[in-house]
Design a protein around this motif. Structure first.
Motif, mmCIF file in Angstrom:
data_model
loop_
_atom_site.group_PDB
_atom_site.id
_atom_site.type_symbol
_atom_site.label_atom_id
_atom_site.label_comp_id
_atom_site.label_asym_id
_atom_site.label_seq_id
_atom_site.Cartn_x
_atom_site.Cartn_y
_atom_site.Cartn_z
ATOM 1 N N CYS A 57 0.857 -1.191 0.000
ATOM 2 C CA CYS A 57 0.000 0.000 0.000
ATOM 3 C C CYS A 57 0.887 1.233 0.000
ATOM 4 O O CYS A 57 1.700 1.421 0.913
ATOM 5 C CB CYS A 57 -0.903 0.020 1.231
ATOM 6 N N SER A 59 0.146 4.195 0.583
ATOM 7 C CA SER A 59 -0.266 5.202 1.559
ATOM 8 C C SER A 59 0.264 4.888 2.960
ATOM 9 O O SER A 59 0.912 5.722 3.591
ATOM 10 C CB SER A 59 -1.783 5.301 1.544
ATOM 11 N N CYS A 60 0.035 3.656 3.451
ATOM 12 C CA CYS A 60 0.507 3.317 4.808
ATOM 13 C C CYS A 60 1.803 2.522 4.766
ATOM 14 O O CYS A 60 2.438 2.306 5.801
ATOM 15 C CB CYS A 60 -0.559 2.553 5.581
ATOM 16 N N CYS A 71 -6.322 -1.213 0.092
ATOM 17 C CA CYS A 71 -5.994 -1.260 1.518
ATOM 18 C C CYS A 71 -7.245 -0.881 2.290
ATOM 19 O O CYS A 71 -7.810 0.198 2.071
ATOM 20 C CB CYS A 71 -4.865 -0.273 1.818
ATOM 21 N N CYS A 74 -6.555 2.436 4.474
ATOM 22 C CA CYS A 74 -6.408 3.695 3.739
ATOM 23 C C CYS A 74 -7.543 3.883 2.732
ATOM 24 O O CYS A 74 -7.763 4.971 2.228
ATOM 25 C CB CYS A 74 -5.065 3.735 3.022
HETATM 26 ZN ZN LIG Z 1 -2.771 1.445 3.534
#
Ligand SMILES: [Zn+2]
Lengths: 167, 388
Positions: A57, A59-60, A71, A74
Protein backbone atom coordinates in the motif's frame (compact mmCIF):
# COMPACT_ATOMS: atom_id res chain seq x y z
CA UNK A 1 -38.48 -13.42 37.53
CA UNK A 2 -39.45 -17.09 37.17
CA UNK A 3 -42.90 -15.99 36.03
CA UNK A 4 -41.29 -14.35 32.97
CA UNK A 5 -39.85 -17.67 31.74
CA UNK A 6 -41.89 -19.82 29.33
CA UNK A 7 -41.38 -23.49 30.11
CA UNK A 8 -40.24 -24.73 26.69
CA UNK A 9 -40.72 -28.43 25.85
CA UNK A 10 -37.37 -30.19 26.09
CA UNK A 11 -36.61 -33.14 23.78
CA UNK A 12 -34.07 -35.90 24.28
CA UNK A 13 -32.26 -37.93 21.64
CA UNK A 14 -34.56 -40.89 22.45
CA UNK A 15 -37.62 -38.81 21.58
CA UNK A 16 -36.30 -38.86 18.02
CA UNK A 17 -34.85 -42.38 17.82
CA UNK A 18 -38.00 -43.89 19.33
CA UNK A 19 -40.30 -41.87 17.09
CA UNK A 20 -42.09 -40.02 19.88
CA UNK A 21 -41.97 -36.74 17.95
CA UNK A 22 -42.47 -35.96 14.28
CA UNK A 23 -39.86 -34.15 12.22
CA UNK A 24 -38.84 -33.53 8.64
CA UNK A 25 -35.35 -33.81 7.13
CA UNK A 26 -33.77 -32.20 4.08
CA UNK A 27 -30.26 -32.28 2.66
CA UNK A 28 -29.30 -29.13 0.76
CA UNK A 29 -27.54 -29.66 -2.58
CA UNK A 30 -26.25 -26.14 -3.17
CA UNK A 31 -23.15 -25.83 -5.38
CA UNK A 32 -20.99 -22.78 -5.93
CA UNK A 33 -18.16 -21.81 -8.27
CA UNK A 34 -16.36 -18.94 -6.57
CA UNK A 35 -14.23 -16.48 -8.53
CA UNK A 36 -10.84 -16.16 -6.89
CA UNK A 37 -10.82 -12.44 -7.71
CA UNK A 38 -8.00 -10.24 -8.93
CA UNK A 39 -5.69 -10.24 -5.90
CA UNK A 40 -6.27 -13.82 -4.77
CA UNK A 41 -6.23 -15.01 -8.40
CA UNK A 42 -2.62 -13.84 -8.68
CA UNK A 43 -1.87 -15.24 -5.20
CA UNK A 44 -3.03 -18.68 -6.35
CA UNK A 45 -1.06 -18.44 -9.62
CA UNK A 46 2.09 -17.65 -7.62
CA UNK A 47 1.39 -20.53 -5.21
CA UNK A 48 1.38 -22.81 -8.25
CA UNK A 49 4.91 -21.55 -8.98
CA UNK A 50 5.96 -22.24 -5.40
CA UNK A 51 6.01 -18.59 -4.34
CA UNK A 52 4.25 -16.41 -1.76
CA UNK A 53 3.48 -12.82 -2.72
CA UNK A 54 2.14 -9.78 -0.91
CA UNK A 55 0.72 -6.46 -1.99
CA UNK A 56 2.07 -3.01 -1.05
CA UNK A 57 0.00 0.00 0.00
CA UNK A 58 1.63 3.30 -1.10
CA UNK A 59 -0.27 5.20 1.56
CA UNK A 60 0.51 3.32 4.81
CA UNK A 61 3.45 1.34 3.43
CA UNK A 62 2.14 -2.02 4.63
CA UNK A 63 3.08 -5.16 2.69
CA UNK A 64 -0.01 -7.34 3.07
CA UNK A 65 -0.69 -11.04 2.82
CA UNK A 66 -3.23 -12.33 1.84
CA UNK A 67 -2.79 -9.79 -0.99
CA UNK A 68 -5.57 -7.32 -1.77
CA UNK A 69 -6.19 -4.77 -4.51
CA UNK A 70 -7.18 -2.08 -2.00
CA UNK A 71 -5.99 -1.26 1.52
CA UNK A 72 -8.94 -1.51 3.90
CA UNK A 73 -7.36 1.01 6.28
CA UNK A 74 -6.41 3.70 3.74
CA UNK A 75 -9.30 2.76 1.45
CA UNK A 76 -6.99 3.34 -1.49
CA UNK A 77 -5.61 1.09 -4.25
CA UNK A 78 -2.50 -0.98 -3.57
CA UNK A 79 0.25 -0.56 -6.19
CA UNK A 80 2.94 -3.28 -6.17
CA UNK A 81 3.34 -7.05 -5.99
CA UNK A 82 6.05 -7.91 -3.45
CA UNK A 83 7.81 -11.30 -3.46
CA UNK A 84 7.87 -12.79 0.05
CA UNK A 85 9.83 -15.63 1.63
CA UNK A 86 8.22 -19.00 2.27
CA UNK A 87 9.38 -18.86 5.88
CA UNK A 88 7.74 -17.27 8.88
CA UNK A 89 6.96 -17.22 12.59
CA UNK A 90 4.10 -18.92 14.44
CA UNK A 91 1.92 -16.17 15.96
CA UNK A 92 -0.55 -18.61 17.50
CA UNK A 93 -1.60 -22.24 17.10
CA UNK A 94 -4.04 -24.90 18.29
CA UNK A 95 -3.91 -28.69 18.55
CA UNK A 96 -7.26 -29.82 17.22
CA UNK A 97 -8.65 -33.27 18.01
CA UNK A 98 -12.03 -32.99 16.32
CA UNK A 99 -13.47 -32.50 12.87
CA UNK A 100 -16.16 -29.90 12.16
CA UNK A 101 -18.93 -32.46 12.89
CA UNK A 102 -17.32 -33.32 16.24
CA UNK A 103 -15.93 -36.64 14.95
CA UNK A 104 -12.65 -37.39 16.79
CA UNK A 105 -9.39 -37.30 14.82
CA UNK A 106 -6.80 -40.04 15.33
CA UNK A 107 -3.97 -37.62 14.58
CA UNK A 108 -4.59 -34.04 15.70
CA UNK A 109 -4.35 -31.17 13.22
CA UNK A 110 -2.19 -28.20 14.20
CA UNK A 111 -3.71 -25.06 12.68
CA UNK A 112 -1.60 -21.94 13.11
CA UNK A 113 -1.42 -18.30 12.14
CA UNK A 114 2.00 -17.77 10.58
CA UNK A 115 3.52 -14.31 10.08
CA UNK A 116 5.25 -14.47 6.69
CA UNK A 117 8.81 -13.14 6.31
CA UNK A 118 8.98 -10.11 4.03
CA UNK A 119 5.45 -8.90 4.86
CA UNK A 120 4.77 -6.20 7.45
CA UNK A 121 4.97 -7.29 11.12
CA UNK A 122 1.97 -9.33 12.26
CA UNK A 123 0.80 -10.11 8.70
CA UNK A 124 -0.15 -13.76 9.10
CA UNK A 125 -1.99 -16.41 7.14
CA UNK A 126 -3.93 -19.43 8.35
CA UNK A 127 -2.24 -22.75 7.62
CA UNK A 128 -1.27 -26.07 9.21
CA UNK A 129 1.93 -27.22 10.90
CA UNK A 130 3.43 -30.63 10.14
CA UNK A 131 6.50 -32.81 10.77
CA UNK A 132 6.46 -31.58 14.35
CA UNK A 133 5.61 -33.11 17.72
CA UNK A 134 2.48 -31.23 18.95
CA UNK A 135 4.09 -31.03 22.39
CA UNK A 136 7.01 -28.90 21.18
CA UNK A 137 5.09 -26.40 19.07
CA UNK A 138 5.31 -22.92 20.55
CA UNK A 139 4.42 -19.36 19.69
CA UNK A 140 7.49 -17.72 18.13
CA UNK A 141 8.63 -20.95 16.44
CA UNK A 142 10.29 -20.37 13.06
CA UNK A 143 8.79 -22.40 10.21
CA UNK A 144 9.15 -23.04 6.47
CA UNK A 145 6.58 -24.04 3.85
CA UNK A 146 6.61 -27.64 2.62
CA UNK A 147 5.45 -27.46 -1.00
CA UNK A 148 3.78 -30.13 -3.10
CA UNK A 149 5.94 -31.14 -6.10
CA UNK A 150 5.30 -28.78 -9.08
CA UNK A 151 3.34 -31.35 -11.08
CA UNK A 152 0.85 -31.80 -8.22
CA UNK A 153 0.21 -28.09 -7.63
CA UNK A 154 -3.11 -26.73 -8.79
CA UNK A 155 -3.05 -23.06 -7.77
CA UNK A 156 -4.52 -23.47 -4.30
CA UNK A 157 -3.57 -22.70 -0.70
CA UNK A 158 -3.09 -26.46 -0.32
CA UNK A 159 -0.12 -26.30 -2.78
CA UNK A 160 1.67 -25.77 0.53
CA UNK A 161 1.12 -29.05 2.38
CA UNK A 162 1.98 -27.45 5.73
CA UNK A 163 4.72 -25.50 7.44
CA UNK A 164 7.47 -27.33 9.37
CA UNK A 165 10.01 -26.10 11.91
CA UNK A 166 13.14 -24.48 10.47
CA UNK A 167 15.45 -25.94 13.11
CA UNK B 1 -28.31 15.91 18.78
CA UNK B 2 -31.93 15.65 19.74
CA UNK B 3 -32.57 12.08 20.75
CA UNK B 4 -35.59 10.83 22.64
CA UNK B 5 -34.98 9.01 25.89
CA UNK B 6 -35.66 5.26 25.67
CA UNK B 7 -36.38 2.70 28.39
CA UNK B 8 -36.79 -1.03 28.63
CA UNK B 9 -40.13 -1.70 30.32
CA UNK B 10 -40.61 -5.46 30.00
CA UNK B 11 -38.73 -8.70 29.41
CA UNK B 12 -39.48 -12.38 28.99
CA UNK B 13 -37.79 -15.52 27.71
CA UNK B 14 -38.17 -19.21 27.07
CA UNK B 15 -36.32 -21.83 28.99
CA UNK B 16 -33.01 -22.51 27.21
CA UNK B 17 -32.79 -26.18 26.16
CA UNK B 18 -30.56 -28.46 24.09
CA UNK B 19 -33.42 -29.22 21.76
CA UNK B 20 -36.90 -27.72 21.88
CA UNK B 21 -39.96 -29.31 20.34
CA UNK B 22 -41.17 -25.84 19.41
CA UNK B 23 -40.35 -24.36 16.02
CA UNK B 24 -38.39 -21.11 15.97
CA UNK B 25 -41.64 -19.27 15.33
CA UNK B 26 -43.29 -20.88 18.37
CA UNK B 27 -40.29 -20.09 20.57
CA UNK B 28 -40.37 -16.47 19.41
CA UNK B 29 -44.05 -16.25 20.36
CA UNK B 30 -43.40 -17.76 23.80
CA UNK B 31 -40.74 -15.16 24.61
CA UNK B 32 -42.61 -12.24 23.04
CA UNK B 33 -45.85 -13.02 24.88
CA UNK B 34 -43.96 -13.31 28.19
CA UNK B 35 -42.32 -9.92 27.60
CA UNK B 36 -45.63 -8.21 26.75
CA UNK B 37 -47.34 -9.85 29.74
CA UNK B 38 -44.56 -8.64 32.05
CA UNK B 39 -45.47 -5.00 31.39
CA UNK B 40 -49.20 -5.59 30.87
CA UNK B 41 -49.08 -4.58 27.23
CA UNK B 42 -50.56 -6.21 24.16
CA UNK B 43 -49.42 -6.25 20.56
CA UNK B 44 -51.83 -3.38 19.88
CA UNK B 45 -49.58 -1.19 22.03
CA UNK B 46 -46.51 -1.97 19.89
CA UNK B 47 -45.52 0.33 17.02
CA UNK B 48 -42.69 -1.71 15.46
CA UNK B 49 -40.84 -5.01 15.78
CA UNK B 50 -37.10 -5.74 15.73
CA UNK B 51 -35.97 -9.34 15.19
CA UNK B 52 -32.55 -10.73 16.04
CA UNK B 53 -31.48 -14.13 14.74
CA UNK B 54 -28.31 -15.81 13.47
CA UNK B 55 -27.60 -17.18 9.98
CA UNK B 56 -30.26 -18.87 7.88
CA UNK B 57 -27.88 -21.82 7.58
CA UNK B 58 -28.80 -22.98 11.11
CA UNK B 59 -32.45 -23.27 10.19
CA UNK B 60 -32.08 -24.36 6.57
CA UNK B 61 -34.63 -21.79 5.48
CA UNK B 62 -34.05 -18.56 3.65
CA UNK B 63 -35.92 -15.33 4.47
CA UNK B 64 -35.81 -16.26 8.14
CA UNK B 65 -37.01 -12.79 9.16
CA UNK B 66 -40.24 -13.29 7.30
CA UNK B 67 -40.61 -16.83 8.65
CA UNK B 68 -40.12 -15.70 12.26
CA UNK B 69 -42.10 -12.46 11.99
CA UNK B 70 -45.50 -13.88 12.93
CA UNK B 71 -44.10 -15.35 16.15
CA UNK B 72 -42.35 -12.06 16.88
CA UNK B 73 -45.57 -10.03 16.65
CA UNK B 74 -44.68 -8.59 13.28
CA UNK B 75 -48.05 -9.02 11.58
CA UNK B 76 -49.08 -5.77 9.93
CA UNK B 77 -46.22 -3.79 11.47
CA UNK B 78 -42.90 -2.25 10.45
CA UNK B 79 -40.39 -5.09 10.97
CA UNK B 80 -36.60 -5.19 10.65
CA UNK B 81 -33.95 -7.81 11.35
CA UNK B 82 -30.34 -6.80 11.89
CA UNK B 83 -27.57 -9.33 11.83
CA UNK B 84 -24.01 -9.05 13.12
CA UNK B 85 -23.20 -12.67 13.94
CA UNK B 86 -22.86 -13.37 17.66
CA UNK B 87 -23.16 -9.63 18.28
CA UNK B 88 -26.77 -9.72 17.09
CA UNK B 89 -28.57 -10.02 20.44
CA UNK B 90 -27.23 -6.76 21.87
CA UNK B 91 -27.45 -5.15 18.43
CA UNK B 92 -31.19 -5.90 18.26
CA UNK B 93 -31.63 -3.90 21.48
CA UNK B 94 -29.53 -1.11 19.93
CA UNK B 95 -31.81 -1.16 16.88
CA UNK B 96 -34.85 -1.02 19.15
CA UNK B 97 -33.24 1.98 20.83
CA UNK B 98 -32.69 3.98 17.63
CA UNK B 99 -36.17 3.18 16.34
CA UNK B 100 -37.47 5.11 19.36
CA UNK B 101 -34.61 7.57 19.99
CA UNK B 102 -35.09 8.84 16.42
CA UNK B 103 -38.68 9.75 17.23
CA UNK B 104 -40.04 7.39 14.59
CA UNK B 105 -41.80 5.07 17.05
CA UNK B 106 -42.93 5.13 20.69
CA UNK B 107 -42.86 1.39 21.41
CA UNK B 108 -40.82 -1.48 19.99
CA UNK B 109 -40.92 -5.21 20.68
CA UNK B 110 -37.44 -6.73 20.29
CA UNK B 111 -37.37 -10.52 19.85
CA UNK B 112 -34.20 -12.62 19.52
CA UNK B 113 -34.66 -16.26 18.61
CA UNK B 114 -32.34 -19.13 17.83
CA UNK B 115 -32.91 -22.77 17.05
CA UNK B 116 -29.51 -24.33 16.54
CA UNK B 117 -30.52 -27.96 17.02
CA UNK B 118 -32.10 -28.40 13.58
CA UNK B 119 -28.73 -28.30 11.81
CA UNK B 120 -27.40 -31.86 11.37
CA UNK B 121 -25.19 -33.56 12.24
CA UNK B 122 -23.90 -30.49 14.10
CA UNK B 123 -24.44 -26.73 13.75
CA UNK B 124 -20.64 -26.45 13.41
CA UNK B 125 -21.33 -27.34 9.76
CA UNK B 126 -23.06 -23.99 9.29
CA UNK B 127 -20.18 -22.16 10.94
CA UNK B 128 -17.54 -23.46 8.50
CA UNK B 129 -18.85 -21.09 5.85
CA UNK B 130 -17.59 -18.06 7.78
CA UNK B 131 -14.04 -18.88 6.63
CA UNK B 132 -12.73 -17.49 3.33
CA UNK B 133 -13.76 -19.89 0.57
CA UNK B 134 -10.47 -19.73 -1.33
CA UNK B 135 -7.66 -19.08 1.14
CA UNK B 136 -8.95 -20.85 4.28
CA UNK B 137 -11.71 -23.41 3.72
CA UNK B 138 -9.50 -25.82 1.70
CA UNK B 139 -7.46 -26.27 4.91
CA UNK B 140 -10.41 -28.00 6.60
CA UNK B 141 -11.09 -25.52 9.41
CA UNK B 142 -13.80 -25.67 12.05
CA UNK B 143 -15.17 -22.92 14.22
CA UNK B 144 -13.19 -24.00 17.29
CA UNK B 145 -9.98 -23.09 15.47
CA UNK B 146 -10.53 -19.35 15.71
CA UNK B 147 -11.33 -19.55 19.42
CA UNK B 148 -8.40 -21.86 20.15
CA UNK B 149 -6.02 -19.63 18.17
CA UNK B 150 -7.26 -16.49 19.89
CA UNK B 151 -7.24 -18.13 23.34
CA UNK B 152 -3.66 -19.32 22.89
CA UNK B 153 -2.53 -15.86 21.72
CA UNK B 154 -4.25 -14.29 24.76
CA UNK B 155 -2.86 -16.81 27.28
CA UNK B 156 0.67 -16.59 25.91
CA UNK B 157 0.73 -12.80 25.73
CA UNK B 158 -0.21 -12.40 29.40
CA UNK B 159 1.26 -15.63 30.81
CA UNK B 160 -2.12 -17.05 31.88
CA UNK B 161 -2.73 -20.71 32.71
CA UNK B 162 -5.69 -22.90 31.85
CA UNK B 163 -6.52 -22.91 35.56
CA UNK B 164 -6.71 -19.09 35.64
CA UNK B 165 -9.25 -19.18 32.84
CA UNK B 166 -11.26 -22.20 34.05
CA UNK B 167 -12.38 -20.12 37.06
CA UNK B 168 -14.66 -18.17 34.72
CA UNK B 169 -16.45 -21.32 33.59
CA UNK B 170 -16.90 -22.44 37.20
CA UNK B 171 -18.26 -19.05 38.28
CA UNK B 172 -20.75 -18.77 35.43
CA UNK B 173 -22.04 -22.35 35.58
CA UNK B 174 -22.52 -21.94 39.34
CA UNK B 175 -24.32 -18.61 38.85
CA UNK B 176 -26.61 -20.25 36.31
CA UNK B 177 -27.79 -22.75 38.90
CA UNK B 178 -29.97 -19.88 40.18
CA UNK B 179 -31.42 -19.03 36.76
CA UNK B 180 -34.86 -20.57 36.11
CA UNK B 181 -34.21 -20.73 32.34
CA UNK B 182 -30.69 -22.21 32.47
CA UNK B 183 -29.53 -25.24 30.50
CA UNK B 184 -26.19 -25.90 32.21
CA UNK B 185 -26.35 -24.52 35.74
CA UNK B 186 -24.27 -26.58 38.16
CA UNK B 187 -23.77 -25.46 41.77
CA UNK B 188 -21.10 -28.09 42.39
CA UNK B 189 -18.78 -27.77 39.35
CA UNK B 190 -15.08 -27.37 40.16
CA UNK B 191 -11.96 -26.14 38.40
CA UNK B 192 -10.78 -29.75 38.20
CA UNK B 193 -13.94 -30.68 36.27
CA UNK B 194 -13.09 -28.05 33.66
CA UNK B 195 -9.40 -28.99 33.50
CA UNK B 196 -10.24 -32.70 33.18
CA UNK B 197 -12.87 -32.28 30.48
CA UNK B 198 -12.19 -33.54 26.96
CA UNK B 199 -9.65 -31.55 24.93
CA UNK B 200 -11.39 -30.42 21.73
CA UNK B 201 -8.89 -28.01 20.18
CA UNK B 202 -6.19 -27.19 22.67
CA UNK B 203 -6.31 -24.94 24.65
CA UNK B 204 -10.09 -25.28 24.34
CA UNK B 205 -11.66 -28.10 26.39
CA UNK B 206 -15.30 -29.12 26.50
CA UNK B 207 -16.20 -27.20 29.68
CA UNK B 208 -14.50 -24.06 28.36
CA UNK B 209 -17.28 -23.87 25.77
CA UNK B 210 -20.96 -22.91 25.90
CA UNK B 211 -23.47 -25.47 24.59
CA UNK B 212 -25.56 -25.65 21.43
CA UNK B 213 -28.94 -24.31 22.55
CA UNK B 214 -32.51 -23.50 21.46
CA UNK B 215 -34.21 -20.49 23.00
CA UNK B 216 -35.74 -17.04 22.62
CA UNK B 217 -35.73 -13.76 24.57
CA UNK B 218 -37.83 -10.62 24.14
CA UNK B 219 -37.84 -7.11 25.58
CA UNK B 220 -40.27 -4.22 25.26
CA UNK B 221 -38.75 -0.77 24.70
CA UNK B 222 -40.62 2.52 25.04
CA UNK B 223 -40.20 6.26 24.71
CA UNK B 224 -40.07 8.14 28.03
CA UNK B 225 -43.68 9.33 28.06
CA UNK B 226 -44.95 5.79 27.48
CA UNK B 227 -42.40 4.18 29.80
CA UNK B 228 -43.45 6.35 32.75
CA UNK B 229 -47.06 5.39 32.17
CA UNK B 230 -46.56 1.62 31.99
CA UNK B 231 -44.04 1.09 34.78
CA UNK B 232 -42.73 2.70 37.93
CA UNK B 233 -39.32 1.14 37.28
CA UNK B 234 -38.16 1.95 33.74
CA UNK B 235 -34.59 0.89 32.94
CA UNK B 236 -33.03 3.54 30.73
CA UNK B 237 -30.76 2.99 27.76
CA UNK B 238 -27.91 5.35 28.60
CA UNK B 239 -25.46 4.48 25.84
CA UNK B 240 -24.96 2.25 22.82
CA UNK B 241 -21.91 1.44 20.71
CA UNK B 242 -20.77 -0.99 18.08
CA UNK B 243 -17.64 -1.52 16.01
CA UNK B 244 -16.31 -3.86 13.34
CA UNK B 245 -12.66 -4.83 12.75
CA UNK B 246 -11.19 -6.18 9.49
CA UNK B 247 -12.13 -9.59 8.12
CA UNK B 248 -8.39 -10.22 7.53
CA UNK B 249 -8.35 -11.78 10.99
CA UNK B 250 -4.91 -13.39 10.56
CA UNK B 251 -3.46 -9.89 10.24
CA UNK B 252 -4.71 -8.72 13.64
CA UNK B 253 -3.32 -8.81 17.18
CA UNK B 254 -5.60 -11.53 18.56
CA UNK B 255 -4.55 -10.95 22.17
CA UNK B 256 -6.52 -7.70 22.56
CA UNK B 257 -9.99 -6.87 21.14
CA UNK B 258 -9.52 -3.27 20.00
CA UNK B 259 -12.98 -3.28 18.39
CA UNK B 260 -14.55 -4.03 21.80
CA UNK B 261 -12.77 -1.01 23.24
CA UNK B 262 -13.97 1.19 20.37
CA UNK B 263 -17.58 0.04 20.85
CA UNK B 264 -17.31 0.56 24.62
CA UNK B 265 -15.86 4.05 24.22
CA UNK B 266 -18.77 4.98 21.93
CA UNK B 267 -21.32 3.73 24.48
CA UNK B 268 -19.55 5.24 27.50
CA UNK B 269 -19.28 8.63 25.81
CA UNK B 270 -23.02 8.64 25.13
CA UNK B 271 -23.70 7.58 28.73
CA UNK B 272 -21.36 10.23 30.14
CA UNK B 273 -19.18 7.55 31.70
CA UNK B 274 -15.63 8.74 32.29
CA UNK B 275 -14.51 6.15 34.85
CA UNK B 276 -16.14 2.86 33.85
CA UNK B 277 -14.58 0.95 36.76
CA UNK B 278 -16.36 3.20 39.26
CA UNK B 279 -19.52 4.00 37.33
CA UNK B 280 -20.48 0.51 36.17
CA UNK B 281 -21.89 -1.83 38.83
CA UNK B 282 -22.66 -5.01 36.84
CA UNK B 283 -21.18 -6.39 33.64
CA UNK B 284 -22.61 -9.01 31.31
CA UNK B 285 -19.80 -9.47 28.76
CA UNK B 286 -20.16 -12.11 26.04
CA UNK B 287 -18.86 -15.47 27.30
CA UNK B 288 -19.28 -18.19 24.65
CA UNK B 289 -15.89 -19.45 25.87
CA UNK B 290 -14.46 -18.77 29.33
CA UNK B 291 -11.43 -16.78 28.13
CA UNK B 292 -13.77 -14.50 26.15
CA UNK B 293 -15.22 -13.08 29.37
CA UNK B 294 -11.73 -11.98 30.43
CA UNK B 295 -10.84 -10.72 26.94
CA UNK B 296 -14.03 -8.67 26.82
CA UNK B 297 -13.74 -7.27 30.37
CA UNK B 298 -10.38 -5.84 29.30
CA UNK B 299 -11.78 -4.50 26.02
CA UNK B 300 -14.62 -2.91 28.02
CA UNK B 301 -11.90 -1.08 30.03
CA UNK B 302 -13.14 -2.65 33.29
CA UNK B 303 -9.72 -4.22 33.98
CA UNK B 304 -6.20 -3.57 32.71
CA UNK B 305 -4.96 -5.70 29.81
CA UNK B 306 -4.16 -9.19 31.01
CA UNK B 307 -5.50 -8.51 34.53
CA UNK B 308 -9.09 -9.79 34.39
CA UNK B 309 -8.01 -13.33 35.33
CA UNK B 310 -6.36 -12.06 38.50
CA UNK B 311 -9.54 -10.16 39.41
CA UNK B 312 -11.54 -13.35 38.84
CA UNK B 313 -9.23 -15.33 41.14
CA UNK B 314 -9.66 -12.65 43.82
CA UNK B 315 -13.46 -13.02 43.65
CA UNK B 316 -14.03 -9.48 42.37
CA UNK B 317 -16.28 -10.77 39.57
CA UNK B 318 -18.43 -13.01 41.81
CA UNK B 319 -22.06 -12.05 42.27
CA UNK B 320 -21.19 -10.49 45.66
CA UNK B 321 -17.84 -9.07 44.50
CA UNK B 322 -16.94 -5.46 43.72
CA UNK B 323 -17.85 -5.91 40.05
CA UNK B 324 -20.30 -8.78 39.54
CA UNK B 325 -19.73 -10.28 36.08
CA UNK B 326 -22.30 -12.51 34.37
CA UNK B 327 -24.53 -12.85 37.45
CA UNK B 328 -27.02 -14.49 35.05
CA UNK B 329 -24.69 -17.42 34.50
CA UNK B 330 -23.86 -16.20 31.01
CA UNK B 331 -23.67 -18.27 27.87
CA UNK B 332 -21.51 -20.83 29.67
CA UNK B 333 -24.27 -21.56 32.16
CA UNK B 334 -27.64 -20.35 30.90
CA UNK B 335 -26.84 -21.47 27.34
CA UNK B 336 -25.90 -20.06 23.96
CA UNK B 337 -28.79 -19.71 21.51
CA UNK B 338 -26.72 -17.12 19.59
CA UNK B 339 -28.85 -13.98 19.23
CA UNK B 340 -31.14 -14.92 22.15
CA UNK B 341 -28.13 -15.46 24.43
CA UNK B 342 -26.95 -11.89 24.08
CA UNK B 343 -30.44 -10.42 24.49
CA UNK B 344 -30.66 -12.59 27.64
CA UNK B 345 -27.77 -10.48 28.96
CA UNK B 346 -29.75 -7.29 28.33
CA UNK B 347 -32.79 -8.85 30.06
CA UNK B 348 -30.56 -9.83 33.00
CA UNK B 349 -29.47 -6.21 33.49
CA UNK B 350 -33.15 -5.19 33.29
CA UNK B 351 -34.07 -7.61 36.11
CA UNK B 352 -30.96 -6.84 38.17
CA UNK B 353 -31.38 -3.06 37.99
CA UNK B 354 -35.05 -3.40 39.02
CA UNK B 355 -34.09 -5.65 41.92
CA UNK B 356 -36.11 -8.54 40.46
CA UNK B 357 -33.37 -11.10 39.83
CA UNK B 358 -34.41 -13.31 42.74
CA UNK B 359 -31.72 -15.73 43.91
CA UNK B 360 -29.32 -14.12 41.41
CA UNK B 361 -29.83 -10.59 42.73
CA UNK B 362 -26.59 -8.65 42.99
CA UNK B 363 -26.43 -6.94 46.40
CA UNK B 364 -26.15 -3.18 46.96
CA UNK B 365 -28.89 -1.90 44.62
CA UNK B 366 -26.80 -1.58 41.44
CA UNK B 367 -27.61 1.51 39.39
CA UNK B 368 -25.82 0.89 36.11
CA UNK B 369 -24.78 -2.12 34.02
CA UNK B 370 -23.13 -2.90 30.71
CA UNK B 371 -23.96 -5.78 28.37
CA UNK B 372 -21.76 -6.71 25.43
CA UNK B 373 -21.85 -9.21 22.61
CA UNK B 374 -19.29 -10.30 20.07
CA UNK B 375 -19.22 -12.19 16.82
CA UNK B 376 -18.63 -12.46 13.09
CA UNK B 377 -15.07 -13.60 12.34
CA UNK B 378 -13.78 -12.43 15.75
CA UNK B 379 -14.34 -8.87 14.67
CA UNK B 380 -17.59 -7.26 15.86
CA UNK B 381 -18.62 -5.93 19.24
CA UNK B 382 -21.95 -4.49 20.34
CA UNK B 383 -22.33 -2.68 23.67
CA UNK B 384 -25.28 -1.27 25.63
CA UNK B 385 -25.25 0.63 28.93
CA UNK B 386 -28.42 0.52 31.02
CA UNK B 387 -29.20 2.48 34.18
CA UNK B 388 -31.92 3.39 36.68
ZN1 LIG C 1 -2.77 1.44 3.53
Amino acid sequence: MKEHVYDTVYLSEEDFTEGRVLFETWVPKARYAWDAGIAIGRYLAELKQGRLVGRHCPSCGRVMIPPRMFCEQCFAPTDLWVPLQDTGTVITFSICYIRWDMVRLEHPLIPAVIAIDGASPGMGILHLLGEVDPQVVRIGMRVRAVWKPPEEREGAITDIRYFKPLE
Amino acid sequence: MGRNRVAIVGAGMTKFVRRAQETGKEQAWEAASKALESCEMTLDDIDAVVIGSAPEAFDGLHMKTEYLSDGCGGWGKPVIRGFVGGGTGVFSAIQGWYHIASGLFDTVLVVAEEKMSSCQPHPQGAFITIFDHTTERPLGPNLLWIFALEMNAYMTRYGLSKRDIALVSVKNKRNAADHPAALLGDPHITVEDVLNSEVLAWPVQRLDVSPVTDGAVAIVMAAEHVARRVTSKPVWVEGVGWNLDTAYWTNRDLSYPTYVEEAARMAYKMAGITEPRKQIHIAEPYDPFDYKELHHLEGLLLFDEGKAAEATALGITQRDGDLPVCPSGGLLGVGNPIAAAALMKVAELFWQLRGEAGARQVPGQPKRGVAQAWGDLMQVSTVIVLGV
